[in-house]
Design an enzyme around this catalytic site. Structure first.
Site, PDB file in Angstrom:
ATOM      1  N   SER A  66       0.842  -1.194   0.000  1.00  0.00           N
ATOM      2  CA  SER A  66       0.000   0.000   0.000  1.00  0.00           C
ATOM      3  C   SER A  66       0.879   1.245   0.000  1.00  0.00           C
ATOM      4  O   SER A  66       2.083   1.179   0.257  1.00  0.00           O
ATOM      5  CB  SER A  66      -0.912   0.012   1.233  1.00  0.00           C
ATOM      6  N   GLY A  88       2.401   2.718   6.947  1.00  0.00           N
ATOM      7  CA  GLY A  88       3.819   2.881   7.247  1.00  0.00           C
ATOM      8  C   GLY A  88       4.671   1.734   6.745  1.00  0.00           C
ATOM      9  O   GLY A  88       5.691   1.946   6.088  1.00  0.00           O
ATOM     10  N   THR A  89       4.247   0.500   7.022  1.00  0.00           N
ATOM     11  CA  THR A  89       5.033  -0.656   6.590  1.00  0.00           C
ATOM     12  C   THR A  89       5.016  -0.794   5.075  1.00  0.00           C
ATOM     13  O   THR A  89       6.060  -0.966   4.439  1.00  0.00           O
ATOM     14  CB  THR A  89       4.495  -1.946   7.241  1.00  0.00           C
ATOM     15  N   ASN A 103      -8.124   2.501  -4.098  1.00  0.00           N
ATOM     16  CA  ASN A 103      -9.251   1.845  -3.439  1.00  0.00           C
ATOM     17  C   ASN A 103     -10.592   2.292  -3.992  1.00  0.00           C
ATOM     18  O   ASN A 103     -11.528   1.494  -4.106  1.00  0.00           O
ATOM     19  CB  ASN A 103      -9.194   2.108  -1.929  1.00  0.00           C
ATOM     20  N   ASN A 142      -9.331  -7.349  -3.535  1.00  0.00           N
ATOM     21  CA  ASN A 142      -8.066  -8.067  -3.681  1.00  0.00           C
ATOM     22  C   ASN A 142      -8.097  -9.022  -4.869  1.00  0.00           C
ATOM     23  O   ASN A 142      -7.068  -9.253  -5.524  1.00  0.00           O
ATOM     24  CB  ASN A 142      -7.760  -8.845  -2.399  1.00  0.00           C
ATOM     25  N   GLU A 170       9.577  -7.202 -21.506  1.00  0.00           N
ATOM     26  CA  GLU A 170       9.169  -6.477 -22.707  1.00  0.00           C
ATOM     27  C   GLU A 170       8.174  -5.361 -22.398  1.00  0.00           C
ATOM     28  O   GLU A 170       8.000  -4.443 -23.200  1.00  0.00           O
ATOM     29  CB  GLU A 170       8.539  -7.442 -23.716  1.00  0.00           C
TER      30      GLU A 170
END
Length: 474
Positions: free
Chosen positions: A149, A153-154, A214, A242, A268
């Site tokens: 995402s 933060g992660t 989203n 998802n 390519e």
């Protein structure tokens, strides 16, 4: 057959990755039938994303060979344990080995700087070792595919740290990123900071970026999947969302995994669709929307002509932009999956699109890349994935810059970041975004999209990057 390694980072990336592995297994299982001579055989198409392990001897088996134990070519990273724990408790747990999970417990607190600078340096050696281990198990590594995402933060911080690490370790291997941009009403107040700081890293270190947002995913689900209802309390249908992104990756790699008249290697795609290294953001759409049966999917086209018309419809785009109105095409790629579509039909429809619906830059009017795979998606008769390099992507960056500026002009929440980065990092990230916007505007200016007044204002008030001209896209 070349191999690909999926690197899924953070809660969002891990959930998309989990859905991807589920759908990939289902796709290959759908090709097995009692009358199929390849029943339960590990073949070249499976080798692209899976290893076949003989657990009794702890050795990898080459293809073709009977299926013993499949292991995913993947690295799973999260600084919170929730999603990774759920994977370990799911039927997919046997796809992964313990070394493939890299995790912490405290999380990055929706802070790009914590994810990138703190956790990135803390886990650099472990990440490098696991990435190297996965790469050494490939005999022809084709690409790294990064899922994360942009708002948290992660995902944004550690995800882009891993991207820069891949660039450092394997600069010749294609790096394709599918980042999820936050909604306008995102509940993470610092998401504009995280997104702008991450976009700088994507621009510098990725070979190809296929962004999704989203809002567009929710629109597609609510329009095309009648079996899914949007909750009144605002909860999002994440599984269906998802599914869209996971199918994007399956369709993207289909032409390199399965046979077809026109196979497209992943390397390519940037080679043909990215004429300038920084302008590697591609707008994707999928027709029909990837929901399995016709009883729940209202988007299945009636004929091949409608497939191509829908391919340019905003209703099927994974990003809220308007290519026909707000931009000009730099290049375009289409990957089809069908047993029945003929090359003559493809050429006829592409000629119609170019004539009536698509404005290309004059120096690259033949900037097309076409792939045709004879294996349709699981549960659908055909599909068409479109990847458009269009200058309208600047509108996404302009909106992001406005949200960033509304916070940064007051230095709101900046103190949470300055333990790990300097204010100059914010300035450089914003300048990168400004430069990227102006580069796309320069393409539009030289293509005659902007009117005379806009051209004059653009020339007098901004300094644009001098973009070299190309005669033809090779």
């Amino acid at each position: 057959m070349a191999q690909n390694i999926i690197v899924q980072v953070g809660q969002c990336g891990s959930q998309i990755g989990c859905r991807f592995w589920d759908l990939a297994l289902r796709e290959h299982a759908s090709l097995i039938s009692p009358t199929n001579s390849k029943k339960c055989i590990y073949d070249a198409s499976m080798n692209a994303f899976f290893r076949n392990i003989d657990s009794t001897k702890n050795t990898s088996l080459s293809y073709p060979s009977p299926i013993h134990t499949l292991k995913a070519r993947a690295v799973l990273v999260d600084m919170e344990e929730g999603v990774l724990r759920s994977i370990l408790a799911s039927p997919l747990r046997d796809l992964f080995e313990g070394e493939q999970f890299i995790r912490d417990v405290s999380g990055a607190g929706n802070n790009w700087a914590v994810g990138n600078r703190f956790y990135g340096e803390k886990y650099r050696d472990i990440l490098s070792e696991e990435i190297r281990r996965q790469a050494e198990q490939c005999d022809s590594l084709q690409s790294f595919m990064l899922l994360h995402s942009m708002g948290g933060g992660t995902g944004s911080g550690l995800g882009t740290f891993i991207l820069s690490l891949l660039d450092e370790m394997y600069p010749k291997v294609c790096r394709i990123v599918t980042p999820v941009y936050p909604s306008k009403d995102d509940d993470v107040i610092t998401s504009p900071y995280n997104s702008v700081l991450a976009t700088r890293e994507l621009t510098e270190h990725a070979d190809c970026v296929i962004p999704v947002d989203n809002d567009s995913l929710i629109d597609i689900v609510s329009r095309c999947d009648s079996s899914t209802k949007i909750k009144d309390d605002g909860r999002r249908p994440f599984d269906s969302m998802n599914t869209i992104v996971a199918n994007l990756l399956l369709n993207l790699t289909s032409s390199s995994r399965f046979d077809g008249p026109l196979n497209v290697d992943l390397s390519e795609i940037p080679m043909n669709l990215v004429p300038y290294p920084r302008m590697h953001y591609l707008i994707s759409s999928q027709v029909p929307a990837p929901f399995k049966t016709s009883t729940t999917n209202s988007s299945i086209p009636r004929n091949i002509n409608q497939i191509f018309r829908d391919a340019l419809s905003p209703h099927f785009q994974t990003l809220r932009v308007r290519p026909q109105i707000d931009g000009v095409y730099i290049a375009c790629g289409m990957i089809l999956r069908s047993k029945t579509i003929q090359m003559s039909e493809i050429r006829r429809n592409i000629d119609l699109l170019k004539l009536k619906h698509m404005k290309f830059v004059k120096w690259n009017e033949d900037g097309w890349k076409i792939g045709l795979c004879v294996v349709p998606p699981n549960g659908l008769p055909y599909s068409l994935l479109t990847l458009a390099n269009n200058t309208c992507i600047k509108e996404t960056f302009i909106e992001l810059k406005e949200r960033f500026t509304s916070l940064y002009r007051r230095k709101a929440h900046v103190h949470h970041y300055t333990d790990h980065i300097e204010l100059n990092d914010f300035e450089q990230a914003r300048e990168n975004l400004n430069q990227l916007i102006e580069e796309y505007k320069q393409i539009e200016k030289t293509s005659g999209l902007l009117d005379t007044t806009e051209n004059e204002n653009l020339s007098s008030t901004t300094t644009t990057t001098n973009i070299p001209r190309l005669n033809i896209l090779s």
